[in-house]
Write a protein that holds these residues in place. Structure first.
Motif, short mmCIF file in Angstrom:
data_model
loop_
_atom_site.label_atom_id
_atom_site.label_comp_id
_atom_site.label_asym_id
_atom_site.label_seq_id
_atom_site.Cartn_x
_atom_site.Cartn_y
_atom_site.Cartn_z
N ILE A 195 0.98 -0.88 0.08
CA ILE A 195 -0.11 -0.15 -0.30
C ILE A 195 1.02 1.21 0.03
O ILE A 195 1.69 1.63 0.77
CB ILE A 195 -1.43 0.00 1.08
N ARG A 196 0.58 2.09 -0.99
CA ARG A 196 1.37 3.28 -0.87
C ARG A 196 1.41 3.87 0.21
O ARG A 196 0.68 4.57 1.53
CB ARG A 196 0.79 4.31 -1.89
N SER A 197 2.30 5.17 0.64
CA SER A 197 2.37 5.48 2.20
C SER A 197 1.27 6.19 2.33
O SER A 197 0.93 6.57 3.76
CB SER A 197 3.52 6.00 1.87
N GLU A 198 0.98 6.89 1.28
CA GLU A 198 0.19 8.18 1.52
C GLU A 198 -1.29 7.73 1.57
O GLU A 198 -2.24 8.51 2.29
CB GLU A 198 -0.60 8.89 -0.03
N ILE A 199 -1.48 6.50 1.39
CA ILE A 199 -2.88 5.50 1.82
C ILE A 199 -3.42 5.71 2.76
O ILE A 199 -4.86 5.21 2.71
CB ILE A 199 -3.00 4.85 0.28
N ILE A 200 -2.20 5.03 4.10
CA ILE A 200 -2.62 4.48 4.58
C ILE A 200 -3.35 4.79 5.73
O ILE A 200 -4.61 4.23 6.19
CB ILE A 200 -0.92 4.24 5.47
N ASP A 201 -3.63 6.24 6.04
CA ASP A 201 -4.58 6.92 6.93
C ASP A 201 -6.00 7.27 6.38
O ASP A 201 -6.61 7.49 7.03
CB ASP A 201 -4.12 7.93 6.92
N THR A 202 -5.64 6.37 4.94
CA THR A 202 -7.33 6.51 4.28
C THR A 202 -7.99 5.34 4.78
O THR A 202 -9.29 4.80 4.11
CB THR A 202 -7.18 7.30 3.22
N LEU A 203 -7.17 4.28 5.12
CA LEU A 203 -7.93 2.70 4.66
C LEU A 203 -8.93 2.46 5.87
O LEU A 203 -9.00 3.54 6.58
CB LEU A 203 -6.51 1.73 5.21
N ASP A 204 -9.74 1.41 5.34
CA ASP A 204 -10.44 1.37 7.03
C ASP A 204 -10.20 1.47 8.28
O ASP A 204 -9.17 1.63 8.34
CB ASP A 204 -11.58 0.07 6.46
N GLU A 205 -10.89 2.27 9.03
CA GLU A 205 -10.01 2.51 10.40
C GLU A 205 -10.34 0.89 11.83
O GLU A 205 -9.21 0.57 11.84
CB GLU A 205 -11.21 2.61 11.59
N SER A 206 -10.55 -0.35 10.88
CA SER A 206 -10.58 -1.54 11.35
C SER A 206 -8.85 -2.44 10.74
O SER A 206 -8.28 -2.76 11.41
CB SER A 206 -11.33 -2.58 10.50
N VAL A 207 -8.21 -1.60 9.77
CA VAL A 207 -7.37 -1.91 9.27
C VAL A 207 -5.71 -0.78 9.79
O VAL A 207 -5.00 -1.88 10.38
CB VAL A 207 -7.25 -1.73 7.54
N ARG A 208 -6.08 0.34 9.25
CA ARG A 208 -5.63 1.23 9.43
C ARG A 208 -4.67 1.31 11.10
O ARG A 208 -3.57 1.53 11.56
CB ARG A 208 -6.40 3.08 9.76
N ALA A 209 -5.82 1.24 12.01
CA ALA A 209 -5.63 1.55 14.03
C ALA A 209 -5.56 0.08 13.94
O ALA A 209 -5.15 0.49 15.97
CB ALA A 209 -7.01 1.70 14.54
N TYR A 210 -5.61 -1.14 13.93
CA TYR A 210 -5.21 -2.54 14.12
C TYR A 210 -4.10 -3.20 14.18
O TYR A 210 -3.19 -3.71 14.14
CB TYR A 210 -6.22 -3.58 14.67
N GLU A 211 -4.24 -3.32 12.41
CA GLU A 211 -2.83 -3.82 11.54
C GLU A 211 -1.52 -3.55 11.62
O GLU A 211 -1.53 -1.74 11.63
CB GLU A 211 -3.84 -4.78 9.80
N PRO A 212 -0.59 -4.38 11.84
CA PRO A 212 0.51 -4.02 11.47
C PRO A 212 0.84 -3.01 10.00
O PRO A 212 0.94 -3.58 9.43
CB PRO A 212 1.22 -5.01 11.79
N HIS A 213 1.35 -1.61 10.49
CA HIS A 213 1.96 -0.93 9.34
C HIS A 213 3.03 -0.93 8.42
O HIS A 213 3.39 -0.96 7.91
CB HIS A 213 1.97 1.00 9.78
N SER A 214 4.27 -1.99 9.36
CA SER A 214 4.63 -2.38 8.55
C SER A 214 4.77 -3.38 7.62
O SER A 214 4.87 -4.04 6.78
CB SER A 214 5.84 -2.99 9.69
N ALA A 215 3.66 -4.33 7.76
CA ALA A 215 2.62 -5.20 6.40
C ALA A 215 2.49 -4.33 6.05
O ALA A 215 1.81 -5.46 5.16
CB ALA A 215 3.12 -6.47 7.47
N LEU A 216 1.84 -3.07 5.78
CA LEU A 216 1.35 -2.90 4.88
C LEU A 216 1.84 -1.84 3.86
O LEU A 216 1.84 -1.76 2.24
CB LEU A 216 -0.38 -2.15 5.46
N ASP A 217 2.74 -1.10 4.55
CA ASP A 217 3.02 0.47 3.30
C ASP A 217 4.68 -0.28 3.23
O ASP A 217 5.46 -0.55 3.10
CB ASP A 217 3.65 1.15 4.91
N GLY A 218 3.98 0.35 1.34
CA GLY A 218 4.86 -0.73 0.49
C GLY A 218 5.47 0.60 0.06
O GLY A 218 6.29 0.94 -1.09
#
Length: 284
Positions: A195-218
């Protein structure tokens, strides 16, 4: 504090709470959370619905209901997720296994020679669900899972043990940059951060607030992990070996170009159940 009431009454209260919070299938989730907290099967719960819940059960149950109503993922509340028909332990240290990722397992299985011993490497393994699903399907496969997070590897090892694969699967907390087994792998599978770094903060709350960003941020382009893995694979994998990547729905052309430029061939794209591009496979 919720007073002592029957399982049926408490279930109704919890369902209403989840519904008011906008949770899909609130009655189903409330029932499953009650079964989880009270260690009851579906039949047990039906048989006991007119019994009173204990104070401890009530407190634990409504704690999960409140956390769920605030958006915490169901799988983190129970510590369990299902993938490829198998149950996996999961935690906030890992991404939650999702059905869309199952196509990566299908694509990997389609590229492995039938009836032959083969070695798989799962890069960014998380719960280990991709590797474990493959090994459960093909008894002659062995594999290694790599993840930078030691907490994720602890979960992956629990799953290896739960599925009785300790003699065929080994999990290591390390960077794929430091891994020296590239030349031994017949197939590398990976669901890397995309996931593009700039998109992380727009993800669904259940993903953005709870899942590990290190496994999301590309990274800025969402392609950092693909670039790195493809470059390492092109230099170090043996001829004829495969790579199978899960991708974002809009990344197929970019990942294909990275693979072509690095010298890979037999490149193909597979879609998930929603008919979105989900997996890119290629051969060195």
């Amino acid at each position: 504090m919720h007073e002592a009431r029957t399982y049926k009454v408490q279930l109704g209260i919890a369902s209403t709470r989840l519904k008011s919070a906008g949770i899909d299938r609130p009655a189903r989730e409330a029932r499953h959370l009650m079964q989880h907290v009270c260690s009851l099967s579906a039949t047990d719960l039906i048989n006991r619905e007119t019994d009173l819940m204990s104070k401890a059960e009530t407190e634990a149950f409504f704690d999960l209901i409140e956390r769920r109503s605030l958006g915490e993922p169901y799988e983190y509340l129970t510590g369990e997720a299902w993938f490829y028909g198998l149950k996996f332990a999961c935690s906030p240290a890992t991404l939650i296994p999702r059905p869309d990722s199952e196509v990566a397992v299908d694509e990997a299985l389609a590229r492995l020679p039938l009836g032959r011993v083969s070695k798989i490497a799962d890069l960014g393994t998380g719960t280990g669900c991709l590797l474990i699903a493959l090994l459960k399907q093909e008894p002659r496969l062995t594999g290694i899972g790599i993840d930078l997070s030691s907490a994720a590897i602890d979960i992956a090892r629990r799953n290896v043990d739960a599925h009785s694969l300790g003699d065929r699967a080994h999990m290591h907390a390390m960077s794929w940059r430091d891994w020296d087994g590239w030349g031994e792998a017949d197939l590398i599978i990976s669901n890397p951060p995309y996931i593009r770094s700039e998109i992380i903060d727009t993800l669904d709350e259940s993903v953005r607030a709870y899942e590990p960003h290190s496994a999301l941020d590309g990274g800025a382009s969402g392609l950092d992990a693909y670039r790195e893995i493809i470059a390492l694979a092109a230099r170090n994998m043996k001829p004829g070996a495969w790579v199978v990547f899960e991708i974002g729905f809009d990344q197929a052309d970019q990942v294909r170009l990275l693979l072509e430029t690095a010298g890979f061939s037999s490149i193909s794209v597979a879609v998930d159940t929603g008919q979105r591009d989900r997996v890119v496979s290629a051969r060195l």
